[in-house]
Design an enzyme around this catalytic site. Structure first.
Site, PDB file in Angstrom:
ATOM      1  N   GLY A  77       0.809  -1.220   0.000  1.00 23.79           N
ATOM      2  CA  GLY A  77       0.000   0.000   0.000  1.00 23.79           C
ATOM      3  C   GLY A  77       0.839   1.265   0.000  1.00 23.79           C
ATOM      4  N   GLY A  79       2.646   3.708   1.430  1.00 24.83           N
ATOM      5  CA  GLY A  79       3.297   3.930   2.715  1.00 24.83           C
ATOM      6  C   GLY A  79       3.660   5.377   2.974  1.00 24.83           C
ATOM      7  N   ASP A 112       7.741   6.139   8.951  1.00 34.79           N
ATOM      8  CA  ASP A 112       7.200   7.451   9.327  1.00 34.79           C
ATOM      9  C   ASP A 112       6.466   8.156   8.194  1.00 34.79           C
ATOM     10  OD1 ASP A 112       9.256   8.304   7.666  1.00 34.79           O
ATOM     11  OD2 ASP A 112      10.529   9.017   9.287  1.00 34.79           O
ATOM     12  N   GLY A 113       6.509   7.601   6.987  1.00 36.99           N
ATOM     13  CA  GLY A 113       5.799   8.220   5.873  1.00 36.99           C
ATOM     14  C   GLY A 113       6.429   9.486   5.350  1.00 36.99           C
ATOM     15  N   ARG A 170       3.039  14.803  -6.777  1.00 35.98           N
ATOM     16  CA  ARG A 170       3.209  14.201  -8.096  1.00 35.98           C
ATOM     17  C   ARG A 170       1.858  13.907  -8.727  1.00 35.98           C
ATOM     18  NH1 ARG A 170       5.798   8.224  -6.611  1.00 35.98           N
ATOM     19  NH2 ARG A 170       4.032   7.447  -5.407  1.00 35.98           N
ATOM     20  N   ARG A 177      -1.853   0.227  -9.948  1.00 37.18           N
ATOM     21  CA  ARG A 177      -0.748  -0.645 -10.318  1.00 37.18           C
ATOM     22  C   ARG A 177      -1.155  -2.109 -10.251  1.00 37.18           C
ATOM     23  NH1 ARG A 177       3.442   1.868  -6.636  1.00 37.18           N
ATOM     24  NH2 ARG A 177       2.369   3.847  -6.692  1.00 37.18           N
ATOM     25  N   ASP A 247       4.332  -4.295  -7.421  1.00 40.39           N
ATOM     26  CA  ASP A 247       3.639  -3.124  -6.872  1.00 40.39           C
ATOM     27  C   ASP A 247       4.200  -1.828  -7.440  1.00 40.39           C
ATOM     28  OD1 ASP A 247       5.725  -4.319  -4.994  1.00 40.39           O
ATOM     29  OD2 ASP A 247       5.690  -2.261  -4.265  1.00 40.39           O
ATOM     30  N   ASN A 248       5.279  -1.916  -8.231  1.00 41.73           N
ATOM     31  CA  ASN A 248       5.836  -0.732  -8.896  1.00 41.73           C
ATOM     32  C   ASN A 248       5.551  -0.727 -10.397  1.00 41.73           C
ATOM     33  OD1 ASN A 248       6.927   0.161  -6.480  1.00 41.73           O
ATOM     34  ND2 ASN A 248       8.922  -0.784  -6.835  1.00 41.73           N
ATOM     35  N   ASP A 257       7.345   5.268  -9.358  1.00 38.40           N
ATOM     36  CA  ASP A 257       8.151   4.983  -8.167  1.00 38.40           C
ATOM     37  C   ASP A 257       9.638   5.021  -8.466  1.00 38.40           C
ATOM     38  OD1 ASP A 257       5.881   4.853  -6.697  1.00 38.40           O
ATOM     39  OD2 ASP A 257       5.836   2.687  -6.500  1.00 38.40           O
TER      40      ASP A 257
END
Length: 492
Positions: A77, A79, A112-113, A170, A177, A247-248, A257
């Protein structure tokens, strides 16, 4: 709170906001393209940092799954990505906008994102460079310093250090994806999987007009086609993604990504810029076509409940290699200025690859020098300009032999010399965003200087022109092996 969100594709979450944020770059041209227009009042920039959200907007992060380095990783997900929403321009084109580095989400997996200046600069500049190279990609709207320190262990070696924090905004037509479909299929949420696929087809694949199972077959076939074209474009300019996990992978065939990526300097099919990938070099430059096919197999498995035709999927996936190599050879032919691919070109291209490897030639400089010296190249000067090896008589003889073969091949061209040169100019960039330039730019920015940043922003907008000759050079030897330059980690 980081958590599993079964049966859910998203979770609402607010950005943390950065009251002291300082805008470093704002992409005014992109802003106008997507319908935001110019921002003339400094107060109107607050949304770029997550400091202002209109009351009618609910910001969110999405859940997806994926295969990472060939292994099933389960729920992943967004992150450190949070969706601000979608905007529509006057032409009716819709664009998704999201922050990256604006704080933790339920999918941050105990992180921490946040994002650091280093990785944010790299993504902003490279995504814009790819756009101007005419390669499908997500794009960057803004880059800001958060005025926070963020601790990162850049090489995962137990030596964390504080770095300047940053946040970028962005854009993409959609950020969906392969992993979104993998998650729903793995959870056996087939009804939701069908709803998501129907939504994607209706909104992003208007060319698909079929119904029933055929609609999903056409959908998968189109994703495969777009993915093959993206891989060929990466090969054209020498781009290495570095972490091609499922996932990319974008369902629209976008480059998405930007982590431990690199443009290749010395031509090397086994080059990977990712330290995490070093043991097996799964995501090396020359393997990207093969890995994209592997990733498509995983998407096929995820979509199988809708397609329900094993033979069809096997046919599409088995044909993928043939289609990819056909387009790859067509691309190489254009780089060499050939009007079409001949049967003899398979050997020509193979011999060229071997020579590039043996003579340690720079991928971009080889073609830009070939274009300049198309008729009577001085092999000694050519090697001085494009080789990472000390010139030798053996190398000069090898290169001279190749040029003779090349001239013979040009004599078989079915197009005029002017058309041949035009093909070369359109397909061979003069400027690529090399890692050492990014490294130097980041070092300057960390001290508050922006001169190199501004030069790079000018150069990347016109990559098929030589605006700054000093950028058209080999990677300096002093950067070999430098952490954050020649090699990067997934924290990059």
């Amino acid at each position: 709170m980081q958590r599993q969100t079964p049966k859910m594709l998203f979770a609402t979450v607010n950005p943390v906001g950065f009251p002291e944020a300082e805008l470093l770059i704002f992409n005014e041209k992109l802003s106008e393209e997507i319908g935001l227009g110019k921002i003339e009042n400094p107060d109107d920039t607050a949304f770029l940092f997550g400091n202002y959200i209109p009351p009618q907007i609910k910001t969110y992060a999405t859940a997806y799954a994926g295969h990472q380095f060939g292994n099933w990783a389960g729920q992943l997900g967004d992150g450190r990505a949070i969706f601000f929403g979608e905007i529509e321009n006057n032409s009716g084109q819709k664009t998704e906008i999201q922050w990256k580095g604006a704080g933790a989400t339920p999918y941050s997996r105990h992180a921490d994102g946040r994002a650091v200046l280093r990785s944010s600069v790299r993504e902003y500049l490279m995504s814009e460079a790819m756009h101007h190279l005419k390669i499908p990609t997500t794009r960057a709207l803004s880059l800001a310093l958060t005025k926070e320190d963020v601790v990162r262990d850049i090489m995962y070696d137990g030596n964390p250090a504080a770095e300047q924090g940053a946040v970028i905004m962005r854009t993409a037509e959609t950020f969906l994806r392969f992993g979104h479909f993998e998650l729903l299929s793995a959870q056996k949420e087939i009804e939701t999987l069908q709803k998501l696929t129907d939504f994607i087809i209706e909104n992003y694949f208007p060319e698909i007009q079929s119904v029933g199972n055929q609609k999903y077959k056409d959908f998968f076939e189109e994703i495969s086609r777009r993915t093959a074209h993206l891989m060929v474009e990466w090969f054209r300019v020498g781009f290495v993604h570095g972490v091609m996990n499922t996932d990319n992978m974008s369902v629209l065939g976008l480059t998405v990504d930007y982590g431990p990526f690199s443009m290749i300097d010395e031509y090397d099919l086994n080059f990977t810029p990712n330290t995490t990938d070093l043991p097996g070099k799964r995501y090396a430059f020359g393997k990207q076509g093969q890995i994209s096919q592997w990733n498509l197999w995983q998407l096929a498995n995820a979509l199988f409940p809708l397609i329900q035709d094993e033979k069809f999927l096997e046919l599409i996936l088995n044909d993928y290699s043939f289609y990819f190599w056909e387009k790859h050879d067509e691309m190489l032919a254009k780089k060499f200025g050939f009007g079409k691919v001949l049967k003899s070109d398979e050997k020509f291209f193979t011999d060229w690859q071997q020579m590039m490897h043996d003579l340690h030639l720079d991928h971009t400089l080889f073609f830009s020098e070939l274009e300049k010296r198309n008729q009577n190249p001085d092999v000694s000067e050519f090697l001085q300009k494009a080789s990472y090896q000390i010139p030798s008589s053996e190398n000069e003889f090898r290169l001279s032999e190749f040029f003779s073969i090349y001239q013979n091949r040009l004599s078989e061209n079915t197009i005029l010399k002017e058309e041949s040169l035009s093909l070369m100019k359109e397909n061979n960039p003069k400027f690529i965003l090399r890692n050492y330039l990014l490294f130097e730019c980041i070092e300057e920015l960390e001290t508050g200087k922006t001169d190199l940043l501004n030069k790079i922003l000018q150069a990347l907008e016109k990559p098929y022109q030589e605006i700054f000759p000093e950028f058209s050079q080999k990677c300096p030897e002093k950067y070999s092996g430098i952490v954050g330059c020649s090699m990067l980690s997934c924290s990059s």
